[in-house]
Design a protein around this motif. Structure first.
Motif, short mmCIF file in Angstrom:
data_model
loop_
_atom_site.label_atom_id
_atom_site.label_comp_id
_atom_site.label_asym_id
_atom_site.label_seq_id
_atom_site.Cartn_x
_atom_site.Cartn_y
_atom_site.Cartn_z
N PRO A 137 48.04 53.72 49.74
CA PRO A 137 47.77 55.02 49.10
C PRO A 137 48.70 55.31 47.93
O PRO A 137 49.80 54.76 47.83
N LYS A 138 48.21 56.16 47.03
CA LYS A 138 49.00 56.73 45.94
C LYS A 138 49.52 55.70 44.94
O LYS A 138 50.58 55.91 44.33
N MET A 139 48.81 54.60 44.76
CA MET A 139 49.14 53.72 43.64
C MET A 139 48.65 54.38 42.36
O MET A 139 47.68 55.15 42.36
N GLU A 140 49.31 54.09 41.22
CA GLU A 140 48.96 54.81 40.00
C GLU A 140 47.60 54.38 39.44
O GLU A 140 46.93 55.18 38.76
N CYS A 141 47.17 53.16 39.75
CA CYS A 141 45.89 52.69 39.23
C CYS A 141 45.26 51.68 40.18
O CYS A 141 45.91 50.71 40.58
N TYR A 142 44.01 51.94 40.54
CA TYR A 142 43.24 51.00 41.36
C TYR A 142 42.18 50.35 40.46
O TYR A 142 41.67 50.98 39.53
N HIS A 143 41.84 49.10 40.79
CA HIS A 143 40.91 48.35 39.97
C HIS A 143 39.82 47.74 40.84
O HIS A 143 40.10 47.29 41.95
N GLY A 144 38.60 47.74 40.35
CA GLY A 144 37.49 47.10 41.05
C GLY A 144 36.62 46.32 40.09
O GLY A 144 36.50 46.68 38.91
N VAL A 145 36.05 45.23 40.57
CA VAL A 145 35.09 44.44 39.79
C VAL A 145 33.74 44.55 40.48
O VAL A 145 33.58 44.12 41.62
N THR A 146 32.77 45.12 39.80
CA THR A 146 31.45 45.36 40.37
C THR A 146 30.51 44.18 40.17
O THR A 146 29.78 43.80 41.07
N SER A 147 30.53 43.60 38.97
CA SER A 147 29.66 42.45 38.70
C SER A 147 30.32 41.53 37.68
O SER A 147 30.60 41.93 36.55
N TYR A 171 28.55 42.75 32.33
CA TYR A 171 29.74 42.71 33.19
C TYR A 171 30.10 44.16 33.51
O TYR A 171 30.00 45.04 32.64
N ILE A 172 30.55 44.44 34.75
CA ILE A 172 30.93 45.80 35.14
C ILE A 172 32.23 45.77 35.95
O ILE A 172 32.37 44.98 36.90
N GLU A 173 33.18 46.64 35.59
CA GLU A 173 34.37 46.86 36.39
C GLU A 173 34.73 48.34 36.32
O GLU A 173 34.05 49.12 35.65
N LYS A 174 35.79 48.75 37.04
CA LYS A 174 36.17 50.16 37.01
C LYS A 174 37.65 50.33 37.34
O LYS A 174 38.29 49.42 37.90
N ASP A 175 38.19 51.52 36.99
CA ASP A 175 39.56 51.90 37.30
C ASP A 175 39.59 53.35 37.72
O ASP A 175 38.78 54.16 37.27
N TRP A 176 40.57 53.70 38.58
CA TRP A 176 40.75 55.10 38.96
C TRP A 176 42.19 55.30 39.44
O TRP A 176 42.86 54.36 39.85
N GLY A 177 42.67 56.53 39.32
CA GLY A 177 44.03 56.84 39.74
C GLY A 177 44.64 57.93 38.89
O GLY A 177 43.95 58.87 38.48
N THR A 178 45.93 57.80 38.58
CA THR A 178 46.61 58.81 37.76
C THR A 178 46.86 58.35 36.34
O THR A 178 46.83 59.15 35.41
N LYS A 179 47.10 57.04 36.13
CA LYS A 179 47.36 56.53 34.79
C LYS A 179 47.24 55.01 34.78
O LYS A 179 47.31 54.36 35.81
#
Length: 322
Positions: A137-147, A171-179
């Motif tokens: 929990p509470k990492m500043e940035c999470y990363h995912g690769v969708t395709s 190609y698809i990826e995403k990021d989420w978090g605080t920074k």
């Protein structure tokens, strides 16, 4: 943390939070690349949602154009089953991209069908590309690769010109978090001579409670097999920056060894999240080249190929050299 990481992980009541999806498309003839970044920034000083884009095309002045189109938070609408994000007249899902964007410099509209998608392999211990770190929990940035790789069908009208994308690549990826991390490198290409080949790599200093650590993640799909190199699977890495726009990476674990040389071209300005909001300007190119050499130790095979229309970011990366 929601199980399907491509879903919206936040809510509109979060504070100091960002989330964004990265959709990259390369045209039928391989000469035009366009990436869309739909997202939301929930920082107190400037809450809003947006669709950001970067275009590389030989008809553009300097070969590149970028834009950041803002919308009020209320324009951000999402759905879980099936996944979709809608921002005003712009729609993004796992099967469709539909855009109607107008910025100071560009007008972009059209529909692209996507699929079938090529997700990365996952297990309970490795639910995403972040491996077990996805659970912390509470990492500043999470990363995912969708395709890692999928085909497209349709066209876009870009500044009055119709560009065909049918049988082009996505190609698809995403990021989420605080920074975002303060310094990092990122490489991506699925435009190799062998059409099923795809590469993703990222390295950054990661704040981790009492101290930072140098972390990297990489996934390569080749000949129907997936190769994972990461901090969490005891892979070793060497990284150098021969020049301001080139990067050389060597990674090795018990199963394989890989050498990656990336050269950025046509770099444009994009906005990235920091604690104050979408306030950091970074440089990204989507028309670089990547030379990939991989040795499979288990099958005693060797691959050498070159990827075009490569996405490359090198952000304050001098401290990553090792």
């Amino acid at each position: 943390m929601r199980k399907d990481r491509n879903l919206f992980q936040g809510n509109l009541n979060k504070k100091n939070y960002f989330e964004g999806w990265y959709y990259k498309q390369v045209s039928t003839n391989g000469k035009t690349a366009i990436s869309f970044i739909p997202g939301i920034s929930l920082h107190a000083s400037d809450p809003h949602c947006f669709v950001q884009y970067i275009i590389v095309d030989e008809t553009l002045e300097n070969g590149i154009s970028t834009g950041y189109v803002r919308f009020p938070v209320e324009s951000f609408v999402w759905n879980d089953e099936p996944f979709a994000v809608k921002i005003e007249d712009n729609f993004f899902s796992e099967s469709l991209v539909s855009v109607h964007l107008e910025s100071v410099t560009d007008i972009i509209s059209g529909n692209l069908k996507l699929g079938p998608l090529t997700p990365i392999e996952s297990t309970v211990l490795r639910p995403t590309i972040m491996g077990p770190f996805a659970y912390i929990p509470k990492m500043e940035c999470y990363h995912g690769v969708t395709s890692m790789n999928h085909y497209l069908d349709g066209s876009l009208e870009i500044n009055g010109r119709i560009v065909a994308f049918s049988n082009g690549k996505g190609y698809i990826e995403k990021d989420w978090g605080t920074k975002f991390p303060k310094n990092y490198v990122w490489l991506q290409s699925n435009h190799f001579e062998k059409p099923d080949t795809s590469l993703f790599f990222s390295m950054a200093f990661i704040p981790f409670y009492v101290r930072d650590f140098l972390g990297f993640i990489s996934n390569i799909q080749l000949n129907g097999k997936e190769y994972r190199f990461a901090t969490y699977n005891n892979s070793k890495i060497k990284l150098s920056l021969p020049s301001n726009d080139t990067i050389l990476v060597t990674m090795e674990n018990s199963k394989a060894k890989v050498k990656i040389f990336g050269k950025a071209e046509h770099m444009g300005n994009l906005q990235a999240p920091v604690l104050s909001g979408m306030d950091k300007t970074i440089k990204e190119g989507v028309s670089g080249t990547i030379e990939l050499e991989l040795w499979d130790k288990e099958n005693n095979t060797h691959y050498h190929g070159t990827g075009s229309m490569a996405g490359i970011e090198i952000v304050d990366a001098e401290d990553l050299v090792m």
